[in-house]
Design a protein around this motif. Sequence first.
Motif, PDB file in Angstrom:
ATOM      1  N   SER A 135      15.491  -2.430  34.382  1.00 28.81           N
ATOM      2  CA  SER A 135      14.188  -1.809  34.634  1.00 28.81           C
ATOM      3  C   SER A 135      14.088  -1.328  36.084  1.00 28.81           C
ATOM      4  O   SER A 135      15.035  -1.460  36.874  1.00 28.81           O
ATOM      5  N   ALA A 136      12.929  -0.795  36.438  1.00 33.50           N
ATOM      6  CA  ALA A 136      12.725  -0.241  37.776  1.00 33.50           C
ATOM      7  C   ALA A 136      12.909  -1.286  38.864  1.00 33.50           C
ATOM      8  O   ALA A 136      13.393  -0.976  39.959  1.00 33.50           O
ATOM      9  N   GLN A 202      12.215   6.710  26.162  1.00 27.39           N
ATOM     10  CA  GLN A 202      11.168   7.478  26.833  1.00 27.39           C
ATOM     11  C   GLN A 202      10.210   8.116  25.829  1.00 27.39           C
ATOM     12  O   GLN A 202       9.016   8.273  26.114  1.00 27.39           O
ATOM     13  N   GLY A 207       6.387   6.880  30.029  1.00 27.28           N
ATOM     14  CA  GLY A 207       6.227   6.326  31.366  1.00 27.28           C
ATOM     15  C   GLY A 207       7.182   5.193  31.689  1.00 27.28           C
ATOM     16  O   GLY A 207       7.197   4.707  32.823  1.00 27.28           O
ATOM     17  N   ILE A 208       7.987   4.750  30.737  1.00 26.78           N
ATOM     18  CA  ILE A 208       8.925   3.660  30.979  1.00 26.78           C
ATOM     19  C   ILE A 208       9.986   4.102  31.984  1.00 26.78           C
ATOM     20  O   ILE A 208      10.423   5.255  31.985  1.00 26.78           O
ATOM     21  N   GLU A 209      10.373   3.197  32.865  1.00 28.96           N
ATOM     22  CA  GLU A 209      11.390   3.486  33.865  1.00 28.96           C
ATOM     23  C   GLU A 209      12.655   2.708  33.527  1.00 28.96           C
ATOM     24  O   GLU A 209      12.630   1.482  33.469  1.00 28.96           O
ATOM     25  N   ARG A 211      16.632   2.290  34.609  1.00 34.18           N
ATOM     26  CA  ARG A 211      17.697   2.619  35.550  1.00 34.18           C
ATOM     27  C   ARG A 211      19.060   2.753  34.861  1.00 34.18           C
ATOM     28  O   ARG A 211      19.860   3.602  35.228  1.00 34.18           O
TER      29      ARG A 211
END
Length: 441
Positions: A135-136, A202, A207-209, A211
């Motif tokens: 995740s972010a 997505q 809005g999901i981040e 990586r």
Amino acid sequence: MSDTLEEFNEGLIRFIGESPTPFHASKSMAEQLAAAGFTELKESESWTLVPGERYYLLRNGSSLIAFVYGRESLIDSGIRMLGAHTDSPCLKVKPNARVISAGYYQLGVEVYGGVLLSTWFDRDLSIAGRVTFRSANGSPVSRLIDFVAPVAMVPSLAIHLDRDVNRNRSINPQEELRPLLMLADDDPDKFTFPALLLAQLQKQYPGIEVREILDFELSLYDTQRPALIGLRREFIASARLDNLLSCYLGLESILAAKGDQSCLLVCTDHEEVGSASACGARGPMLDQFLQRLIPETSDRLRALDASMMISADNAHGIHPNYRQKHDAEHGPLLNGGPVIKVNANQRYATTSETSGLFRLLCDDLGVPVQSFVSRTDMECGSTIGPITAAEVGVKTLDIGVPTFAMHSTRELAGSQDAYALMRVIRAYFARPRAPGRFDGQ
């Protein structure tokens, strides 16, 4: 809750259609339990369970326990348990999923469980399951995905290129079951499977981040919806009847429980491959729950002595085109009522006492009962029944709904049997006498 046959079948069709994987099935059941006032238990937290309350527990996101803590003494009245499993035979996507062959992108797949391989050809297939990603903030996060739309197919080889296919066909799962996704690009590295998963995440979670895609557990499934079929709509045709049908009738039964007697539904993963996992019936999930419910060993053993487990898993109906594959005296008919499954070598855990109680419950409700025993010259399958009986030490009965084409992408059952079995399970959950104790012992 379903109070009529029509409501039950509508709910069953909806549940199976929305549950392409064990993760989705468990999530759906958990949501329905929460909406009905069940409190979620976290294994990482300490518990204080209160008589009169209702609880549920998830493990691995693919196995579930629902528990109604009755007001009657656990030691005196025991726990009425029902077990089922959330998994079904299927094709699972391999880690290095992308395959390029003859100008096409394909998927590398692995066979999960005892799949009827021939039924996976020429089907409109989609992909669903769980994806784990960075995740972010750098931590690992998991989300469920479901492409919903048909995105793949395993095309058959034309009969012109295999003239003996209808006389002698064998299937090589490594070479012949790879689903077709799309034409390959001029630059073959333009398409990657992680990029496909990122786009789906997505799409489903705006809005999901993300990586980095770390890993996934994904399955192929047939997008054809469950349906009532036959001139009189006497049958239900669907994928994953084995064993989401039993999960659903168990869920409907425990949602209707009044709360005087303690009752428990356990739906575990990995039955189709032996149940040997942390969230499988051969694992410690149920036993650990019972230990936390009743910490004192002597009290727990006394409660188990008064308890009983019903293992609900589909049974083989007598096939009109293959009657010779069945024992002539034990051929269950679709819509002939639930089936008691018996095996002298303990592939099923049924005893005369557990089957006797079930027959009494059915008789009280006017529900017909059938028996299944395999031909003596054929091997018998098994269920979570013997595993649970051995792991937990509880009296157990194996029952099920008669079914055709078990482990196919499209199985067939009677449209009345599951509802009839649900009525019996509701009576079993409400039975005032300890089901595990019998006169004359």
